[in-house]
Write a protein that holds these residues in place. Structure first.
Motif, PDB file in Angstrom:
ATOM      1  N   GLU A  72       0.862  -1.184   0.000  1.00  0.00           N
ATOM      2  CA  GLU A  72       0.000   0.000   0.000  1.00  0.00           C
ATOM      3  C   GLU A  72       0.901   1.238   0.000  1.00  0.00           C
ATOM      4  OE1 GLU A  72      -0.050   1.484   3.737  1.00  0.00           O
ATOM      5  OE2 GLU A  72       1.656   0.329   3.084  1.00  0.00           O
ATOM      6  N   HIS A  73       0.315   2.411   0.144  1.00  0.00           N
ATOM      7  CA  HIS A  73       1.035   3.664  -0.074  1.00  0.00           C
ATOM      8  C   HIS A  73       2.256   3.820   0.840  1.00  0.00           C
ATOM      9  CE1 HIS A  73       1.564   7.830  -1.308  1.00  0.00           C
ATOM     10  NE2 HIS A  73       1.619   8.178  -0.031  1.00  0.00           N
ATOM     11  N   HIS A 111       4.926   1.338   0.105  1.00  0.00           N
ATOM     12  CA  HIS A 111       5.470   1.656  -1.227  1.00  0.00           C
ATOM     13  C   HIS A 111       6.643   2.623  -1.092  1.00  0.00           C
ATOM     14  CE1 HIS A 111       5.470   2.726  -5.509  1.00  0.00           C
ATOM     15  NE2 HIS A 111       5.434   3.994  -5.152  1.00  0.00           N
ATOM     16  N   TYR A 112       6.477   3.663  -0.285  1.00  0.00           N
ATOM     17  CA  TYR A 112       7.540   4.651  -0.098  1.00  0.00           C
ATOM     18  C   TYR A 112       8.722   4.067   0.674  1.00  0.00           C
ATOM     19  CZ  TYR A 112       5.751   8.919  -2.195  1.00  0.00           C
ATOM     20  OH  TYR A 112       5.362   9.884  -3.100  1.00  0.00           O
ATOM     21  N   THR A 150       3.785  12.923   1.790  1.00  0.00           N
ATOM     22  CA  THR A 150       4.134  12.675   0.398  1.00  0.00           C
ATOM     23  C   THR A 150       3.380  13.656  -0.494  1.00  0.00           C
ATOM     24  OG1 THR A 150       2.368  11.051   0.040  1.00  0.00           O
ATOM     25  CG2 THR A 150       4.477  10.223   0.868  1.00  0.00           C
ATOM     26  N   PRO A 166       1.254  13.697  -3.917  1.00  0.00           N
ATOM     27  CA  PRO A 166       0.588  12.768  -4.845  1.00  0.00           C
ATOM     28  C   PRO A 166       1.167  12.779  -6.252  1.00  0.00           C
ATOM     29  CG  PRO A 166      -1.030  13.954  -3.533  1.00  0.00           C
ATOM     30  CD  PRO A 166       0.295  14.594  -3.247  1.00  0.00           C
ATOM     31  N   ALA A 186       3.731   9.864  -6.795  1.00  0.00           N
ATOM     32  CA  ALA A 186       3.348   8.522  -6.348  1.00  0.00           C
ATOM     33  C   ALA A 186       4.083   7.423  -7.101  1.00  0.00           C
ATOM     34  CB  ALA A 186       1.841   8.333  -6.486  1.00  0.00           C
TER      35      ALA A 186
END
Length: 215
Positions: A12-13, A16-17, A129, A131, A134
């Protein structure tokens, strides 16, 4: 040469980072001739994690992802390490945890069970973050303000600094980023409270003079 184990779940977000920013640590470690055991995506499960700790005996363990006050999750929120169950496998190691949920109980429990040094956050680690980035998280200027100071801990340890020195360097980097946001009158000054939050909740437990080369 140091053997390093790093977990990089990706689902997920947030992960991911952390997944992609942790790649910078991997590249840095390899550039200095160290061995990296990279548990990524579906490989980040308890069986693999425990097997590697038993067989490969890494000196430095870097854990990324989500968790609760007494545990850290791997891929898809599956339990990886739980205080009172398997933290003893981290004995005689330096451990750094970047978890987006507080791990206030895990750190002390690790030290009780023989972990040399534990660096982590008493409350959840926060970062912002943009967007627009992404699909290219390493270029995200907002994430950089938070994740470069975080990565600095691992890089400093790999350079041979003590856990306390590495901890201090990260805090100094956060302060510099705050000062830069203010000095430049950045529109991202709204991130300052969360930078302060991370700085105040970062903790270094156990042997604060420990170095990887001495383990």
């Amino acid at each position: 040469m140091v053997t390093l184990l790093i977990t990089r779940p990706l689902y997920e977000h947030t992960t991911h980072y952390l997944h992609f920013w942790s790649k910078k640590i991997i590249d840095f470690a390899k550039s200095r001739g160290n061995k990296v055991l990279d548990l990524s995506e579906d490989k980040v499960n308890r069986k693999n994690f425990e097997n590697i700790l038993r067989k490969m005996k890494p000196k430095l363990v870097l854990l990324n992802g989500h968790g609760e006050k007494d545990r850290i999750y791997g891929q898809d929120d599956k339990e990886l390490i739980i205080a009172g169950e398997n933290e003893d496998l981290l004995e005689n190691k330096i451990v750094y945890v970047v978890a987006c949920d507080k791990s206030e109980e895990l750190g002390p429990k690790c030290i009780e069970n023989g972990v040399t040094s534990y660096i982590g956050y008493k409350e959840k680690f926060l970062f912002w973050t943009n967007p627009s980035y992404a699909t290219k998280p390493l270029e995200d200027p907002r994430a950089r303000v938070f994740l470069e100071p975080s990565n600095l801990i691992s890089e400093s340890l790999l350079k041979g600094h003590t856990t306390q020195e590495s901890y201090d360097k990260s805090k100094t980097a956060i302060r510099k980023n705050i000062q830069h946001l203010i000095a430049t009158n950045s529109p991202d000054q709204f991130m300052i409270p969360d930078l302060i939050w991370n700085m105040e909740n970062l903790e270094c437990l156990g042997n604060q003079n420990a170095k990887l080369e001495s383990l």
